[in-house]
Design an enzyme around this catalytic site. Structure first.
Site, PDB file in Angstrom:
ATOM      1  N   HIS A  55       0.836  -1.205   0.000  1.00  0.00           N
ATOM      2  CA  HIS A  55       0.000   0.000   0.000  1.00  0.00           C
ATOM      3  C   HIS A  55       0.871   1.255   0.000  1.00  0.00           C
ATOM      4  CE1 HIS A  55      -2.284  -3.325   1.698  1.00  0.00           C
ATOM      5  NE2 HIS A  55      -3.378  -2.721   1.304  1.00  0.00           N
ATOM      6  N   HIS A 285      -4.198   3.384  -3.253  1.00  0.00           N
ATOM      7  CA  HIS A 285      -4.342   2.764  -1.936  1.00  0.00           C
ATOM      8  C   HIS A 285      -3.522   1.484  -1.760  1.00  0.00           C
ATOM      9  CE1 HIS A 285      -6.113   0.706   1.518  1.00  0.00           C
ATOM     10  NE2 HIS A 285      -6.254  -0.328   0.717  1.00  0.00           N
ATOM     11  N   GLU A 434     -17.460  -4.005  24.929  1.00  0.00           N
ATOM     12  CA  GLU A 434     -16.654  -5.226  25.006  1.00  0.00           C
ATOM     13  C   GLU A 434     -15.458  -5.173  24.070  1.00  0.00           C
ATOM     14  OE1 GLU A 434     -19.911  -5.138  24.269  1.00  0.00           O
ATOM     15  OE2 GLU A 434     -20.853  -5.829  26.133  1.00  0.00           O
ATOM     16  N   HIS A 496     -28.638 -14.946  25.287  1.00  0.00           N
ATOM     17  CA  HIS A 496     -27.568 -14.798  26.269  1.00  0.00           C
ATOM     18  C   HIS A 496     -26.835 -16.114  26.554  1.00  0.00           C
ATOM     19  CE1 HIS A 496     -29.207 -10.883  26.714  1.00  0.00           C
ATOM     20  NE2 HIS A 496     -28.583 -10.604  27.847  1.00  0.00           N
TER      21      HIS A 496
HETATM   22  C1  LIG Z   1     -11.594  -4.537   9.879  1.00  0.00           C
HETATM   23  C2  LIG Z   1     -11.065  -4.365   8.504  1.00  0.00           C
HETATM   24  N1  LIG Z   1     -11.913  -4.360   7.470  1.00  0.00           N
HETATM   25  C3  LIG Z   1     -11.450  -4.259   6.204  1.00  0.00           C
HETATM   26  C4  LIG Z   1     -10.113  -4.155   5.956  1.00  0.00           C
HETATM   27  C5  LIG Z   1      -9.594  -4.094   4.527  1.00  0.00           C
HETATM   28  N2  LIG Z   1      -9.119  -2.723   4.266  1.00  0.00           N
HETATM   29  C6  LIG Z   1      -7.824  -2.408   4.351  1.00  0.00           C
HETATM   30  S1  LIG Z   1      -7.573  -0.750   4.177  1.00  0.00           S
HETATM   31  C7  LIG Z   1      -9.215  -0.470   3.952  1.00  0.00           C
HETATM   32  C8  LIG Z   1      -9.749   0.926   3.808  1.00  0.00           C
HETATM   33  C9  LIG Z   1      -8.874   1.860   3.161  1.00  0.00           C
HETATM   34  O1  LIG Z   1      -9.256   3.179   3.433  1.00  0.00           O
HETATM   35  P1  LIG Z   1      -8.497   4.039   4.498  1.00  0.00           P
HETATM   36  O2  LIG Z   1      -8.612   3.416   5.807  1.00  0.00           O
HETATM   37  O3  LIG Z   1      -9.005   5.412   4.365  1.00  0.00           O
HETATM   38  O4  LIG Z   1      -6.988   3.956   4.074  1.00  0.00           O
HETATM   39  P2  LIG Z   1      -6.309   4.696   2.831  1.00  0.00           P
HETATM   40  O5  LIG Z   1      -6.831   4.062   1.575  1.00  0.00           O
HETATM   41  O6  LIG Z   1      -6.672   6.113   2.921  1.00  0.00           O
HETATM   42  O7  LIG Z   1      -4.853   4.426   3.018  1.00  0.00           O
HETATM   43  C10 LIG Z   1      -9.933  -1.649   4.016  1.00  0.00           C
HETATM   44  C11 LIG Z   1     -11.390  -1.738   3.832  1.00  0.00           C
HETATM   45  C12 LIG Z   1      -9.255  -4.160   7.065  1.00  0.00           C
HETATM   46  N3  LIG Z   1      -7.949  -4.077   6.940  1.00  0.00           N
HETATM   47  N4  LIG Z   1      -9.760  -4.236   8.331  1.00  0.00           N
END
Ligand SMILES: Cc1ncc(C[n+]2csc(CCOP(=O)(O)OP(=O)(O)O)c2C)c(N)n1
Ligand SMILES: [Mg+2]
Length: 687
Positions: A55, A285, A434, A496
């Protein structure tokens, strides 16, 4: 609290539009800043390109924020990544891992050689896909599941205050987080920031990489939250700045350092900053930029074209920035050396995660009492009795509950409550959070100096599970006090009543699940949970009273996961295996079988996975040679076949529970001594 000396002097902000181009007419400090930030960008682009995966967008976008933080504010010393009084930096958006790896390399962390950067995401490298604290010195926690790092950071910031309340001027640092849109969209962020805001954790500073982009595209596809307002509503100071303006970043951090509450700094950034076509789009990204785009970015940023060729002047600037923490650390070590030896030894022991001596002795004394007068109690109550003793001998043990304190029986009389501005207590009211609780516990343990146990109903481990899984992955000795562990909770009904939870938790590698059968076993399981230092433990405890299964004290019989609690009268034809509340039922079945002339033995299995981890000899001896094996547990069968085989009989649950008094439920679902005896007799062909 003093910051280490800033490495770069303050400089006039440059016009934002000129940020991409090199402009030698700008003040020298700004030019130096750009050189340094661009070195981070270069390593991130090249490593992702080489790995053909990763990334680049986040490191390129957040490089300015990180450069200001690491060169002017963060207190650390690359020569001692575990220095207790360092500031903590958490990259909550773990996908941007190359940001941290580039920083560690450039700052001069010994282990992070350029070769490791070149081996980004390869087997055995120090640069795994997402940051793993147990792999890479200088990485504070394992992130990747969005939102977790933020939750950890709340625990770290709280631990810092709690430890300062106990050790005074030896503990005086901050926790910084870099969080992305995804971190703040995740539900856990709500729990985490509400807790931090309530507790007024003003040493916590979140830098939000406010780039308006996530994987699917612009954030506007799915989100229109005003994060500044949201954080303010949760009791934070919050501000918006240009995340590519070093002076704006520095001013905002300075202000945050004097705030009376935690601070959010929303840093407006451009994802993939510098990439000619992909900057500002979701294309930056999560994939390599590609040769053309990479070349264009390097040109725009004034970087050499060759891969991993970081300008030496930038490296020298970074190394100098890395060296500035040494004096502060040395001064801290002198302060430590001047303390009385008890203080030194205690802080050192606690930061190393070593348990005090005296746990075994205290538990042995408790067990002698229990043997003298075996009580009929719920194991949640027995747990409270164990805690009365253990909180005295383990001063670092911090307890808490997600708003079920009177049900979980976790607050013993000697524990005072942690409150906003008052961190000397040992009991945390986590609120109905939690997930936030489990993530904060990870942070408390990662920070060092504490053992953490948190509580809720077993069924709600579902709400905490992502953080529990990370505790297992990181090898953190978190303790989960999970009461109301079956249909035995009765009238609250199937919503529960956990049914699949024991199996689900047992399925997590390195998670240890204990389900003690009585007060004696509960004391033993608490001992094992506290003595464990390489992974988490779930204590599954009953709401309902249980008759004592074991009346003699002796050695810790839970330590091998299973043991014969009641031998057969004669050569056993049947072995009955049971855990927790069902041991009593197995003992009843043993008596019924005896009446039918069938000798049966009963094996208590407080921990299935601990038992299965024993060597062949122990497993064979405990499983025994009786022809028929029956297991009883008021939960699903999954997992038990490893002990009873596919031929074994299982008496338990295969559906959800129901709402009724617990005795009626055990009858209704056929989990009774009669049914267990019947199952054994059927296998013997004696029905
Ligand atoms: C709980 C979770 N859900 C989904 C993902 C997969 N995932 C990785 S980054 C991302 C989102 C990217 O957007 P952002 O957080 O704004 O990061 P940017 O692209 O700006 O670096 C997702 C959905 C993850 N890592 N963790
Ligand atoms: Mg984003």
């Amino acid at each position: 609290m003093t910051n280490p000396k800033p490495f770069l002097a303050a400089a006039a902000p440059a016009p934002q539009a000129a940020a991409v181009r090199r402009d030698d007419s700008r003040p020298a400090a700004r030019a130096q800043h750009d050189r340094m930030a661009n070195a981070v960008r270069a390593l991130a682009m090249d490593a992702v390109e080489q790995a053909k995966s990763g990334h680049p967008g986040l490191p390129m976008g957040a490089a300015d924020v990180a450069t200001v933080l690491f060169t002017r504010f963060l207190k650390f010393d690359p020569a001692d990544p575990a220095w207790p009084d360092r500031d903590r930096f958490v990259l909550s958006a773990g996908h941007g891992s190359m940001l941290v790896y580039a920083l560690l390399h450039l700052l001069g962390y010994e282990a992070m050689k350029l070769d490791e950067i070149k081996r980004f995401r390869q087997l055995g490298s120090l640069t795994p896909g997402h940051p793993e604290n147990f792999i890479t010195p200088g990485v504070e926690t394992t992130t990747g599941p969005l939102g977790q790092g933020l939750g950890n950071a709340v625990g770290m910031a709280l631990a810092e205050r709690m430890l300062a309340a106990q050790f005074g001027d030896l503990v005086d640092h901050r926790t910084y987080v870099l969080a992305s849109d995804g971190d703040l969209m995740e539900g856990i962020s709500h729990e985490a920031i509400a807790l931090a805001g309530h507790l007024k954790l003003n040493r916590l500073i979140v830098l939000f990489d406010d780039n308006g982009i996530s994987i699917d595209g612009p954030l506007s596809l799915a989100d229109s939250v005003d994060q500044v307002k949201r954080f303010e509503a949760a009791g934070w100071a919050a501000t918006r700045i240009d995340g590519h303006d070093p002076e704006a970043i520095a001013k905002a951090i300075e202000r945050a350092q004097t705030a009376d509450r935690p601070t959010l700094i929303a840093c407006k950034t451009t994802i993939g900053f510098g990439a000619p076509k992909k900057a500002g789009t979701s294309k930056a990204h999560g994939e390599a930029l590609g040769a053309e785009e990479l070349a264009g970015a390097k040109q725009a940023l004034g970087l050499p074209a060759a891969a991993f060729d970081v300008p030496q002047d930038a490296v020298a600037l970074w190394r100098a920035a890395g060296a500035r923490g040494r004096a502060v650390r040395t001064e801290w070590q002198q302060r430590l050396a001047a303390k009385p030896s008890e203080v030194r030894t205690e802080l050192t022991r606690r930061m190393a995660g070593q348990r005090p001596t005296g746990i075994a002795r205290a538990v042995a004394a408790l067990k002698d009492k229990l043997a003298a007068q075996p009580p009929t109690v719920a194991t949640r109550k027995a747990s409270e009795a164990a805690l009365e003793v253990l909180t005295e001998v383990v001063p670092e043990l911090i307890l808490g509950s997600a708003d079920l304190t009177p049900s979980n029986n976790t607050r013993t009389k000697n524990l005072t409550v942690i409150a906003p501005g008052s961190y000397g207590g040992r009991y945390i009211h986590y609120g109905i959070r939690e997930h936030g609780m489990a993530a904060a516990m990870n942070g408390i343990i990662l920070h060092g100096g504490f053992a953490a146990a948190g509580a809720t109903f077993l069924v709600f481990t579902d709400y905490a599970r992502p953080a529990m899984r990370l505790a297992a992955l990181m090898g953190l000795p978190a303790i989960y006090v999970m009461t109301h562990d079956s249909i035995g909770l009765g009238e609250d009904g199937p919503t529960h009543q956990p049914v699949e939870h024991l199996a689900a938790l047992r399925a997590i590698p390195n998670m240890r699940v204990f389900r003690p059968a009585d007060a004696m076993e509960t004391a033993e399981c608490w001992q094992l949970a506290l003595e464990r230092t390489d992974g988490p433990t779930v204590l599954a405890l009953t709401r309902q009273n249980l008759a004592p299964a074991r009346k003699e004290a002796g050695p810790n019989r839970c330590a091998e996961g299973a043991y014969e609690v009641a031998p057969a009268d004669g050569a056993a034809q049947v072995t009955l295996f049971a855990s927790g509340s069902e041991v009593e039922i197995a003992l009843g079945a043993q008596a019924l079988l005896k009446q039918r002339g069938v000798p049966a033995r009963v094996v208590s299995v407080p921990s299935v996975e601990l038992f299965l981890a024993q060597g062949d000899d122990i497993r064979r001896a405990v499983v025994g040679a009786a022809k028929v094996k029956v297991a009883v547990e008021a939960a699903v069968r999954q997992g038990w076949d490893a002990i009873i085989g596919t031929d074994g009989a299982f008496v338990g649950m295969s559906t959800f529970g129901a709402s009724a008094p617990h005795k009626d439920l055990y009858q209704h679902f056929g989990i009774t001594p009669e049914k267990v005896a019947e199952a054994a007799l059927a296998k013997l062909g004696k029905t």
